[in-house]
Design an enzyme around this catalytic site. Sequence first.
Site, PDB file in Angstrom:
ATOM      1  N   MET B 105       0.802  -1.220   0.000  1.00  0.00           N
ATOM      2  CA  MET B 105       0.000   0.000   0.000  1.00  0.00           C
ATOM      3  C   MET B 105       0.834   1.269   0.000  1.00  0.00           C
ATOM      4  O   MET B 105       0.341   2.334  -0.336  1.00  0.00           O
ATOM      5  CB  MET B 105      -0.949   0.000   1.191  1.00  0.00           C
ATOM      6  CG  MET B 105      -0.249   0.036   2.528  1.00  0.00           C
ATOM      7  SD  MET B 105      -1.426   0.181   3.876  1.00  0.00           S
ATOM      8  CE  MET B 105      -1.865  -1.511   4.165  1.00  0.00           C
ATOM      9  N   LYS B 106       2.111   1.183   0.369  1.00  0.00           N
ATOM     10  CA  LYS B 106       2.942   2.376   0.393  1.00  0.00           C
ATOM     11  C   LYS B 106       3.546   2.712  -0.972  1.00  0.00           C
ATOM     12  O   LYS B 106       4.271   3.684  -1.122  1.00  0.00           O
ATOM     13  CB  LYS B 106       4.070   2.204   1.423  1.00  0.00           C
ATOM     14  CG  LYS B 106       3.616   2.349   2.866  1.00  0.00           C
ATOM     15  CD  LYS B 106       4.809   2.573   3.772  1.00  0.00           C
ATOM     16  CE  LYS B 106       4.579   2.650   5.251  1.00  0.00           C
ATOM     17  NZ  LYS B 106       3.379   3.067   5.847  1.00  0.00           N
TER      18      LYS B 106
END
Lengths: 328, 355
Positions: B105-106
């Site tokens: 997700m980063k």
Amino acid sequence: MADHLLVPLHVQYIQNLGKSQDDLVYHLTAHLRMNAIYWGLTALCVMGHKDALDRQEMIDYVMSCWDDEAGAFGAHPDHDAHILSTLSAIQILIMQDALDRVDIDRVVKFILSLQQPSGVFAGDQFGEVDTRFLFCSVNALSLLGRISELDVDKTVGYIIQCQNFDGGFGSSIGAESHAAQVFVCVGALAILDRLDIVDVPTLSWWLAERQLPNGGLNGRPEKLEDVCYSFWVLSALSILNKIHWIDADKLTSFILSAQDPENGGIADRPGDMPDVFHTQFGVAGLSILGYPGLADLDPVYCMPADVIERMGLRKGWKNLERRAAKST
Amino acid sequence: MSSPSVLYAEQPEWADVIPIPQYENVEPLAPILYTPEYKDATDYFRGIVKTGEKSQRVLSLTEHIIRLNPAHYSAWQYRYETLLAIKAPLDVELKLMDEIAIKHMKTYQVWHHRRLLMTHLLRNTDSTGIDKGSSSSSTQSPTQIASSELTLIARTLAEDSKNYHTWSYRQWLLAFFNDDSLWERELDFVDSMLNADVRNNSAWHHRFFVVFQSGVREGEQNRDRVLKRELIYVKQNISLAPNNASAWNYLRGVLDLNKLPYSNLVTFVQPYSVSHPDTPSDLVDLENPPPSRGAQLPCPAAIEFLADVYEKEGGDNVLKATELWKSLGSEHDTIRKRYWEFRVKEGLRAIQAQS
């Protein structure tokens, strides 16, 4: 724990980056290679050891990343051109006195082509937009002496819409205020001489609020401190002439405590693994705070101040006075 | 998908592709020595990029690379172009990418890819809900798919409640579709996030975005009622956890936007600005919920708030403000001593100017 900046160790750390034996990490960060070289070189310049990396090798590497189809630079040979790597390439070549190697017209064309109707910039043809790319584009155009070709009102118009209720700026319209996005918006406004749109008292206060009792800075309320915010927050405060609102002693101690005293390099916080990104921004933060023995850093361009001054691009920022080195 | 441990070089189905090594025609400054699996996959990627192949096996290959290195933006880019070229069902793609989104997700590319897919889905569906060009495998409308996206985003945020890209993607999705059915769950969603962590700045920011910065929707037209509701909401949350910068910022934001004087809130704020507030009566005062038991007082943000009120009032009250700022600098918020000294100096200068 170190109570001073371990310059020789950090120089060595940066020199060793290219010789990493850790294959996996090295290849997974290929998309950052150009940025990493810029971070390493800038940190070396600030520490007064610019020649620790071979100039010609570096220039050759940068030029090997030229994407002739796009007319700009990728992060690594055979990578597609991107504004992030293009800016880093230009910054590296300027610091190495080799900007003449670049086809400036083509790069300018590439950069201007990234601007969207809304005023924000994409990073590349993939279309991701972010105020980071807006800043990199403005920065690059300015360094190339071609800022006059930018539609300033359109660009500033987008930044205005990114201003949030807390005085800060986000990555796009509606996005949360974040110190790194504040830096890129404020930096772009500084270059464009449009700081007039900033709510200076509120934003400066919001930035000052990033400092935690342990001295470190975070990027948003209720988040952890991280050395890199030593740059994002400090540079913005310096541009807004409010750098003295930070407790410099406590922040300095925090940054120094994040050093790796064995292998060099600086980490995001004490005890973590160092990396060149945090090394550069820790050193940059210390320079802005007036740490003795370091060269002045221009907070707008994040490059050595004397280089920017020579180019006639110095803006009205104010770092803390350089302290004299303590006699041991 | 073929087993990742078998190199493409050893697979007969790939025999027609000419792999292109990393450093063809380039003398590397710092050669990347990387694992055989990654080298093999990216060699074949360069090979199909060169021939411009857009096919199902290219989808397999790019998925493989993305799983090895989610930051390989060229692989994402080419994958998207391939999906469109072969008219692959984009809703299936979204589902496939869910796992990668949560795992990585980063990484910016993960979210940008979804943004591209959602944009294409909305733009290529005609008014009857039939999508042109087989962009979707199901009878789900783009709005329904967007609703699933909101669920995926919620799952992601359950793992990392403050992930910047994820929240920003949620804001984009809501604004882009601008469908009441999508907006209507947002306040409940913010509520659930704040129940989990009242100090989640992203959630507070999102609430401001939903309530005040995304137009006026059905049921929200009575702005006075909305304002009242929000003031009660933030005050209740301040009561629960007074030392919460996000909530105080939200309060200030609401007052500023609606041009309400801070002095309206003095009765509420006052108990938070002292160490031992008067014990509240048994009467529950919705307008002025007191600090919850055990809260650490005084709350610096409350002192600051009161100081701003006094400063605004001018006259003798500016002196009161300077006293509060002095207490912040010397006792309650010493890390920002210099800032409070600045406020004191400014205040004294204002007093001088008046006399």
